[in-house]
Design a protein around this motif. Sequence first.
Motif, PDB file in Angstrom:
ATOM      1  N   ASP A   1       4.072   9.244  12.400  1.00  0.00           N
ATOM      2  CA  ASP A   1       5.491   9.098  12.733  1.00  0.00           C
ATOM      3  C   ASP A   1       6.381   9.631  11.614  1.00  0.00           C
ATOM      4  N   LEU A   2       5.999   9.357  10.356  1.00  0.00           N
ATOM      5  CA  LEU A   2       6.785   9.890   9.246  1.00  0.00           C
ATOM      6  C   LEU A   2       6.717  11.413   9.222  1.00  0.00           C
ATOM      7  N   VAL A   3       5.535  11.958   9.436  1.00  0.00           N
ATOM      8  CA  VAL A   3       5.395  13.412   9.454  1.00  0.00           C
ATOM      9  C   VAL A   3       6.233  14.009  10.585  1.00  0.00           C
ATOM     10  N   THR A   4       6.254  13.343  11.732  1.00  0.00           N
ATOM     11  CA  THR A   4       7.084  13.813  12.843  1.00  0.00           C
ATOM     12  C   THR A   4       8.555  13.843  12.445  1.00  0.00           C
ATOM     13  N   LEU A   5       9.024  12.780  11.766  1.00  0.00           N
ATOM     14  CA  LEU A   5      10.411  12.735  11.307  1.00  0.00           C
ATOM     15  C   LEU A   5      10.683  13.846  10.301  1.00  0.00           C
ATOM     16  N   ILE A   6       9.785  14.037   9.349  1.00  0.00           N
ATOM     17  CA  ILE A   6       9.980  15.077   8.340  1.00  0.00           C
ATOM     18  C   ILE A   6      10.014  16.451   9.002  1.00  0.00           C
ATOM     19  N   GLU A   7       9.108  16.694   9.930  1.00  0.00           N
ATOM     20  CA  GLU A   7       9.070  18.003  10.589  1.00  0.00           C
ATOM     21  C   GLU A   7      10.314  18.226  11.438  1.00  0.00           C
ATOM     22  N   ALA A   8      10.792  17.170  12.098  1.00  0.00           N
ATOM     23  CA  ALA A   8      12.028  17.287  12.878  1.00  0.00           C
ATOM     24  C   ALA A   8      13.204  17.598  11.964  1.00  0.00           C
ATOM     25  N   ALA A   9      13.222  16.961  10.785  1.00  0.00           N
ATOM     26  CA  ALA A   9      14.282  17.228   9.815  1.00  0.00           C
ATOM     27  C   ALA A   9      14.213  18.672   9.330  1.00  0.00           C
ATOM     28  N   HIS A  10      13.036  19.104   8.948  1.00  0.00           N
ATOM     29  CA  HIS A  10      12.868  20.471   8.445  1.00  0.00           C
ATOM     30  C   HIS A  10      13.266  21.508   9.492  1.00  0.00           C
ATOM     31  N   ALA A  11      12.980  21.209  10.748  1.00  0.00           N
ATOM     32  CA  ALA A  11      13.336  22.140  11.821  1.00  0.00           C
ATOM     33  C   ALA A  11      14.844  22.335  11.917  1.00  0.00           C
ATOM     34  N   LYS A  12      15.595  21.361  11.425  1.00  0.00           N
ATOM     35  CA  LYS A  12      17.056  21.435  11.448  1.00  0.00           C
ATOM     36  C   LYS A  12      17.633  21.799  10.086  1.00  0.00           C
ATOM     37  N   GLY A  13      16.762  22.166   9.150  1.00  0.00           N
ATOM     38  CA  GLY A  13      17.220  22.543   7.819  1.00  0.00           C
ATOM     39  C   GLY A  13      17.566  21.369   6.932  1.00  0.00           C
ATOM     40  N   VAL A  14      16.998  20.203   7.217  1.00  0.00           N
ATOM     41  CA  VAL A  14      17.310  18.969   6.486  1.00  0.00           C
ATOM     42  C   VAL A  14      16.165  18.625   5.536  1.00  0.00           C
ATOM     43  N   LYS A  15      16.478  18.399   4.267  1.00  0.00           N
ATOM     44  CA  LYS A  15      15.489  17.957   3.292  1.00  0.00           C
ATOM     45  C   LYS A  15      15.281  16.448   3.425  1.00  0.00           C
ATOM     46  N   VAL A  16      14.117  15.968   2.975  1.00  0.00           N
ATOM     47  CA  VAL A  16      13.796  14.545   3.083  1.00  0.00           C
ATOM     48  C   VAL A  16      13.369  14.005   1.723  1.00  0.00           C
ATOM     49  N   MET A  17      13.983  12.888   1.348  1.00  0.00           N
ATOM     50  CA  MET A  17      13.655  12.193   0.100  1.00  0.00           C
ATOM     51  C   MET A  17      12.974  10.871   0.416  1.00  0.00           C
ATOM     52  N   LEU A  18      11.917  10.559  -0.329  1.00  0.00           N
ATOM     53  CA  LEU A  18      11.235   9.276  -0.202  1.00  0.00           C
ATOM     54  C   LEU A  18      11.544   8.404  -1.413  1.00  0.00           C
TER      55      LEU A  18
ATOM     56  N   ASP B   1       0.856  -1.195   0.000  1.00  0.00           N
ATOM     57  CA  ASP B   1       0.000   0.000   0.000  1.00  0.00           C
ATOM     58  C   ASP B   1       0.888   1.239   0.000  1.00  0.00           C
ATOM     59  N   TRP B   2       0.779   2.051  -1.059  1.00  0.00           N
ATOM     60  CA  TRP B   2       1.586   3.271  -1.150  1.00  0.00           C
ATOM     61  C   TRP B   2       1.111   4.371  -0.216  1.00  0.00           C
ATOM     62  N   PHE B   3      -0.108   4.276   0.266  1.00  0.00           N
ATOM     63  CA  PHE B   3      -0.669   5.337   1.094  1.00  0.00           C
ATOM     64  C   PHE B   3      -0.549   5.049   2.592  1.00  0.00           C
ATOM     65  N   THR B   4       0.093   3.931   2.936  1.00  0.00           N
ATOM     66  CA  THR B   4       0.218   3.530   4.338  1.00  0.00           C
ATOM     67  C   THR B   4       1.689   3.305   4.673  1.00  0.00           C
ATOM     68  N   ILE B   5       2.125   3.825   5.803  1.00  0.00           N
ATOM     69  CA  ILE B   5       3.480   3.569   6.272  1.00  0.00           C
ATOM     70  C   ILE B   5       3.558   2.130   6.758  1.00  0.00           C
ATOM     71  N   ASP B   6       4.667   1.477   6.485  1.00  0.00           N
ATOM     72  CA  ASP B   6       4.839   0.092   6.925  1.00  0.00           C
ATOM     73  C   ASP B   6       4.692   0.017   8.439  1.00  0.00           C
ATOM     74  N   PRO B   7       3.799  -0.823   8.952  1.00  0.00           N
ATOM     75  CA  PRO B   7       3.599  -0.898  10.409  1.00  0.00           C
ATOM     76  C   PRO B   7       4.881  -1.191  11.180  1.00  0.00           C
ATOM     77  N   ARG B   8       5.830  -1.894  10.556  1.00  0.00           N
ATOM     78  CA  ARG B   8       7.101  -2.167  11.227  1.00  0.00           C
ATOM     79  C   ARG B   8       7.886  -0.882  11.486  1.00  0.00           C
ATOM     80  N   LEU B   9       7.537   0.184  10.752  1.00  0.00           N
ATOM     81  CA  LEU B   9       8.207   1.468  10.914  1.00  0.00           C
ATOM     82  C   LEU B   9       7.372   2.472  11.686  1.00  0.00           C
ATOM     83  N   GLY B  10       6.058   2.276  11.699  1.00  0.00           N
ATOM     84  CA  GLY B  10       5.205   3.190  12.437  1.00  0.00           C
ATOM     85  C   GLY B  10       3.987   3.598  11.641  1.00  0.00           C
ATOM     86  N   THR B  11       3.619   4.856  11.754  1.00  0.00           N
ATOM     87  CA  THR B  11       2.400   5.375  11.150  1.00  0.00           C
ATOM     88  C   THR B  11       2.719   6.611  10.311  1.00  0.00           C
ATOM     89  N   GLU B  12       1.709   7.083   9.613  1.00  0.00           N
ATOM     90  CA  GLU B  12       1.868   8.325   8.860  1.00  0.00           C
ATOM     91  C   GLU B  12       2.289   9.462   9.784  1.00  0.00           C
TER      92      GLU B  12
END
Length: 450
Positions: free
Chosen positions: A96-113, A83-94
């Motif tokens: 959790d990914l948004v939290t990681l992306i926002e934490a990265a952006h707060a430090k000036g870090v870009k994120v690639m999927l 499922d492209w619209f669901t984060i792998d449960p072994r990694l967490g939830t949507e």
Amino acid sequence: MSEHEPSTTATALPGPDWTEHVVWWHVYPLGFVGADTTGADRSPAPRLLDLVPWLDHLLALGANGLALGPVFASSTHGYDTVDWFTIDPRLGTEADLVTLIEAAHAKGVKVMLDGVFNHVGPEFPALVEARRDPDSSAASLFRREADGSLGTFEGHGGLIALDHSSPEVARTVKDVLTYWADRGADAWRLDAAYSVPSEFWATVLPPLRERHPDVYVVGEVLHGDYAAAVRDGGLDSVTQYELWQGVWHALAEVNLFELEWALQRHDGFLDDFVPLTFVGNHDVTRIASQIDDERHHDHAIVLLFTLGGTPSVYYGDEFGLRAVKEARVGGDDAVRPAFPSTPAEAPGAGVPDALPEVLALHQELIGVRRRHPWLHTARSRTVSVANESLVLEVTGVGAGEALVVALNLGDDELRVADPAPGGWLAGRDAGLDGDVLSVGPHGWAVVARA
């Protein structure tokens, strides 16, 4: 002297402005967090959040981009999508990914999927339906072979190829790309882009760019006409496997003529686009294991950060980790290791076999690149080449600046007087002897051109 001269008229298409300064730290998430990739244990856990504290390591390395391998729901290793619209449960939830992306952006870090749109896994719902009812609308989403059987990705029975002429496939992929860009993704790596018709990318990318004009899109392309793949597919870049091959093989075989040929090709690509450069990723034997002579490991890193391109460092390479990819089930596991959930205060502590001095080398050379951002689109001119030595003049397009890069794989001293060396930047077993750059046996140096 080589006849290979740098281009001074053509200017590479750089992609979004921010890519001029990005250095990626590439992570294979399922491996990094220690999730089971056999399919035996798919217990849910918010493991993506383990990457948040590692953002400080990314920054200490000198990088400012986090390139993630597959994070979407899959059956085993991440490339057999469910499922492209669901984060792998072994990694967490949507969330959790948004939290990681926002934490990265707060430090000036870009994120690639990592977008796997060439094929899907056996549990992909539409594929299950197509197999249950070959006359269903779901069946039209998948490519068929001449005998009517389902097409596969390079013969892998667990990876079933999509039909990229299907309007429904195109519509869905458009939606996926935009959905995750809306949630903060800055870039996409298109897995197995070489197996997908360029017309498909040219169809699905414009709506993404219309909504997110600063998105960066790089296609995984192994060989062939790189420039055509970029141009015809509307990509920003492709993976520079030709240069990767030229670097490791030339250093391993002590045949720098092979590298010099790869550099001629590389400069040609830079006339049309800026390649994504690397000396390691999740699909190949680690650079420290590719090159038997430890004295020549540094030389690969020197090339990564002094040549034109958008550099990517595969996690663990910055610690000099070793691992061999094997052609068997689970043969990728060694190059996709688990890291501690939190980085230790001492660099590399807790990472088995980590070499802090290799991290220091990366930091030094990334520092050189940061002070010379024009290296992003720089061209190289071969000053001299032999099996055991290579001297390059690396010049910024229109920048009026240049570096001299000297590599010595031999047992004799290498001396460079022309072009005249200027200020010292970095090196090992090398130094300035008046107006001459001296590089000792198996050493290297990077200096400004006088």
